[in-house]
Design a protein around this motif. Structure first.
Motif, PDB file in Angstrom:
ATOM      1  N   LEU A   2     -12.556  20.345 -32.306  1.00 56.92           N
ATOM      2  CA  LEU A   2     -11.725  20.695 -33.453  1.00 56.92           C
ATOM      3  C   LEU A   2     -11.681  19.492 -34.376  1.00 56.92           C
ATOM      4  O   LEU A   2     -11.284  18.399 -33.963  1.00 56.92           O
ATOM      5  N   LEU A   3     -12.100  19.670 -35.616  1.00 60.24           N
ATOM      6  CA  LEU A   3     -12.120  18.606 -36.609  1.00 60.24           C
ATOM      7  C   LEU A   3     -11.236  19.026 -37.771  1.00 60.24           C
ATOM      8  O   LEU A   3     -11.474  20.061 -38.399  1.00 60.24           O
ATOM      9  N   THR A   4     -10.188  18.234 -38.056  1.00 55.04           N
ATOM     10  CA  THR A   4      -9.314  18.562 -39.175  1.00 55.04           C
ATOM     11  C   THR A   4      -9.384  17.486 -40.248  1.00 55.04           C
ATOM     12  O   THR A   4      -9.625  16.311 -39.966  1.00 55.04           O
ATOM     13  N   CYS A   5      -9.166  17.915 -41.477  1.00 56.67           N
ATOM     14  CA  CYS A   5      -9.048  17.010 -42.618  1.00 56.67           C
ATOM     15  C   CYS A   5      -8.021  17.622 -43.556  1.00 56.67           C
ATOM     16  O   CYS A   5      -7.546  18.736 -43.317  1.00 56.67           O
ATOM     17  N   SER A   6      -7.657  16.913 -44.610  1.00 57.05           N
ATOM     18  CA  SER A   6      -6.678  17.456 -45.548  1.00 57.05           C
ATOM     19  C   SER A   6      -6.964  16.949 -46.948  1.00 57.05           C
ATOM     20  O   SER A   6      -7.352  15.788 -47.139  1.00 57.05           O
ATOM     21  N   ASP A   7      -6.739  17.820 -47.921  1.00 56.17           N
ATOM     22  CA  ASP A   7      -6.922  17.413 -49.314  1.00 56.17           C
ATOM     23  C   ASP A   7      -5.847  16.428 -49.755  1.00 56.17           C
ATOM     24  O   ASP A   7      -5.962  15.811 -50.815  1.00 56.17           O
ATOM     25  N   SER A   8      -4.807  16.239 -48.933  1.00 52.05           N
ATOM     26  CA  SER A   8      -3.716  15.324 -49.280  1.00 52.05           C
ATOM     27  C   SER A   8      -3.713  14.054 -48.440  1.00 52.05           C
ATOM     28  O   SER A   8      -2.817  13.227 -48.605  1.00 52.05           O
ATOM     29  N   ASP A   9      -4.672  13.912 -47.559  1.00 51.17           N
ATOM     30  CA  ASP A   9      -4.707  12.756 -46.663  1.00 51.17           C
ATOM     31  C   ASP A   9      -5.650  11.697 -47.213  1.00 51.17           C
ATOM     32  O   ASP A   9      -6.868  11.893 -47.226  1.00 51.17           O
ATOM     33  N   GLY A  10      -5.086  10.589 -47.649  1.00 53.37           N
ATOM     34  CA  GLY A  10      -5.915   9.528 -48.209  1.00 53.37           C
ATOM     35  C   GLY A  10      -6.817   8.866 -47.201  1.00 53.37           C
ATOM     36  O   GLY A  10      -7.782   8.191 -47.568  1.00 53.37           O
ATOM     37  N   GLN A  11      -6.532   9.036 -45.903  1.00 53.15           N
ATOM     38  CA  GLN A  11      -7.353   8.421 -44.864  1.00 53.15           C
ATOM     39  C   GLN A  11      -8.387   9.382 -44.277  1.00 53.15           C
ATOM     40  O   GLN A  11      -9.357   8.927 -43.669  1.00 53.15           O
ATOM     41  N   ALA A  12      -8.139  10.660 -44.410  1.00 50.59           N
ATOM     42  CA  ALA A  12      -9.076  11.657 -43.862  1.00 50.59           C
ATOM     43  C   ALA A  12      -9.176  12.825 -44.832  1.00 50.59           C
ATOM     44  O   ALA A  12      -8.891  13.967 -44.482  1.00 50.59           O
ATOM     45  N   ASN A  13      -9.600  12.493 -46.043  1.00 44.61           N
ATOM     46  CA  ASN A  13      -9.705  13.523 -47.076  1.00 44.61           C
ATOM     47  C   ASN A  13     -10.911  14.412 -46.818  1.00 44.61           C
ATOM     48  O   ASN A  13     -11.975  13.938 -46.413  1.00 44.61           O
ATOM     49  N   CYS A  14     -10.748  15.701 -47.072  1.00 45.44           N
ATOM     50  CA  CYS A  14     -11.831  16.641 -46.803  1.00 45.44           C
ATOM     51  C   CYS A  14     -13.080  16.353 -47.629  1.00 45.44           C
ATOM     52  O   CYS A  14     -14.192  16.704 -47.219  1.00 45.44           O
ATOM     53  N   ALA A  15     -12.905  15.702 -48.779  1.00 43.12           N
ATOM     54  CA  ALA A  15     -14.053  15.379 -49.613  1.00 43.12           C
ATOM     55  C   ALA A  15     -14.977  14.368 -48.938  1.00 43.12           C
ATOM     56  O   ALA A  15     -16.158  14.267 -49.288  1.00 43.12           O
ATOM     57  N   ASP A  16     -14.441  13.627 -47.949  1.00 45.65           N
ATOM     58  CA  ASP A  16     -15.223  12.556 -47.309  1.00 45.65           C
ATOM     59  C   ASP A  16     -15.671  12.903 -45.897  1.00 45.65           C
ATOM     60  O   ASP A  16     -16.326  12.081 -45.238  1.00 45.65           O
ATOM     61  N   ILE A  17     -15.342  14.081 -45.414  1.00 42.14           N
ATOM     62  CA  ILE A  17     -15.538  14.388 -44.008  1.00 42.14           C
ATOM     63  C   ILE A  17     -16.915  14.973 -43.699  1.00 42.14           C
ATOM     64  O   ILE A  17     -17.319  15.076 -42.531  1.00 42.14           O
ATOM     65  N   THR A  18     -17.690  15.332 -44.729  1.00 41.58           N
ATOM     66  CA  THR A  18     -18.964  16.024 -44.515  1.00 41.58           C
ATOM     67  C   THR A  18     -19.926  15.285 -43.588  1.00 41.58           C
ATOM     68  O   THR A  18     -20.510  15.912 -42.687  1.00 41.58           O
ATOM     69  N   PRO A  19     -20.137  13.968 -43.750  1.00 39.44           N
ATOM     70  CA  PRO A  19     -21.081  13.293 -42.835  1.00 39.44           C
ATOM     71  C   PRO A  19     -20.669  13.411 -41.364  1.00 39.44           C
ATOM     72  O   PRO A  19     -21.523  13.586 -40.493  1.00 39.44           O
TER      73      PRO A  19
END
Length: 345
Positions: free
Chosen positions: A275-292
């Motif tokens: 299970l991999l989660t990200c959030s559009d509001s999380d500056g440390q785990a933003n969904c925009a950066d999670i693709t790699p």
């Protein structure tokens, strides 16, 4: 060999209030035991939450966020957050026992043998603690050794992934891995991206001019290069950046930075439920950066969940303001919905 000291808190409460034996508890009652185990000479304290008795079932290890974050998710900077305690309670509501623990430098564990040289506490020490913890959990009579999962938050996900690929003697097989708001790249690269974004926002808000912004970025990038090349750090950095990188913590920071989460992800055994989660509001785990990271996990049985308006401590708060982290509130319903699907898959 691990040593366990237990105090079944719920059972003690029953004894004090009712004067009856712990055997009178319902078979499905959940209790929390105070436990200890050894991690290379460090006595680690934790909470083992499980059903009364030794009936076997699934169990999960919970690994807290980076820094001085204890077993419950409470942090010496952000305050009493309690999100890892809430996660343990959620899991027990779904029939999963759990172990959460005070990492080195936190809670009852403290620094132990590192008290005289705290700068030596780096990522390897945290990984050693995690390995000792999952072995302790696997050796519990109530643990179904075929259904051990690991959930990590933030930097804790690095250690969770390390356990998933651990083939050393005595290492239990990890059935499933929860990567909650993980580090999606090398530590100092992520911080650099955050610094650039924050400085750009300051310029846009008129709090800095471009020359000041350039000076801050130049000082930070030079410090990163210095740390990676020489293992040292400047005594002072602008804009409070010395709180992130300084001579006192540079060893630990460099050790963390040397770990590539993408390589760890690629080494997780094929078809492992993740299970991999990200959030559009999380500056440390933003969904925009999670693709790699998601790409590196393609060979697993991956569930990627993009949360909206959820902060880094897993609560609904689109501001992701650290000052709000300790405000009481439940885990985000978006997260628990994802967990429901993941646990039952």
């Amino acid at each position: 060999m691990s040593v366990s000291r237990r105090v079944a808190l719920a059972a003690v409460a029953v004894l004090l209030l009712a004067g009856c034996s712990s055997n009178s508890q319902p078979a499905n009652a959940w209790v929390e035991d105070e436990v200890t185990f050894d991690a290379a000479g460090l006595t680690v304290h934790g909470t083992y939450r499980h059903q009364h008795g030794d009936r076997q079932g699934p169990a999960a290890l919970l690994i807290s966020e980076s820094g001085r974050t204890d077993r419950n998710g409470d942090n010496n900077v952000a305050g009493p957050i309690g999100n890892m305690r809430q996660l343990a309670e959620y899991l027990s509501d779904h029939g999963v026992a759990s172990l959460r623990y005070d990492k080195v430098g936190t809670g009852k564990t403290g620094l132990g043998p590192y008290a005289d040289h705290p700068a030596d506490v780096g990522s390897a020490v945290y990984t050693t603690g995690a390995k000792a913890a999952v072995r302790f959990l696997a050796n519990e009579a109530a643990t179904d050794k075929n259904h051990i999962s690991v959930y990590g938050l933030g930097e804790g996900t690095v250690h969770a992934m390390t356990l998933a690929d651990d083939t050393s003697a005595g290492a239990p097989k990890i059935h499933a891995v929860g990567l909650l708001q993980p580090l999606a790249g090398r530590y100092l690269d992520l911080i650099t991206n955050r610094v650039r974004a924050d400085v750009a926002a300051s310029v846009k808000a008129g709090q800095k001019n471009q020359q000041q912004a350039d000076q801050t970025i130049a000082a930070w990038t030079a410090a990163v290069e210095q740390a990676r090349k020489t293992g040292t750090a400047p005594a002072q950095l602008p804009d409070g950046l010395s709180a992130i990188l300084n001579p006192g913590n540079v060893k630990a920071v460099v050790e963390s930075d040397a770990i590539d989460p993408l390589k760890l992800a690629a080494a997780i055994p094929a078809a492992t439920p993740v299970l991999l989660t990200c959030s559009d509001s999380d500056g440390q785990a933003n969904c925009a950066d999670i693709t790699p990271l998601a790409d590196a996990l393609e060979h697993t049985s991956l569930s990627l969940v993009a949360l909206k308006g959820v902060n880094h401590v897993l609560r609904d708060d689109p501001s992701d303001n650290v000052g709000n982290y300790s405000k009481p509130g439940p885990l985000s319903p978006q997260l628990t919905a994802a967990l429901n699907a993941f646990i039952n898959s």
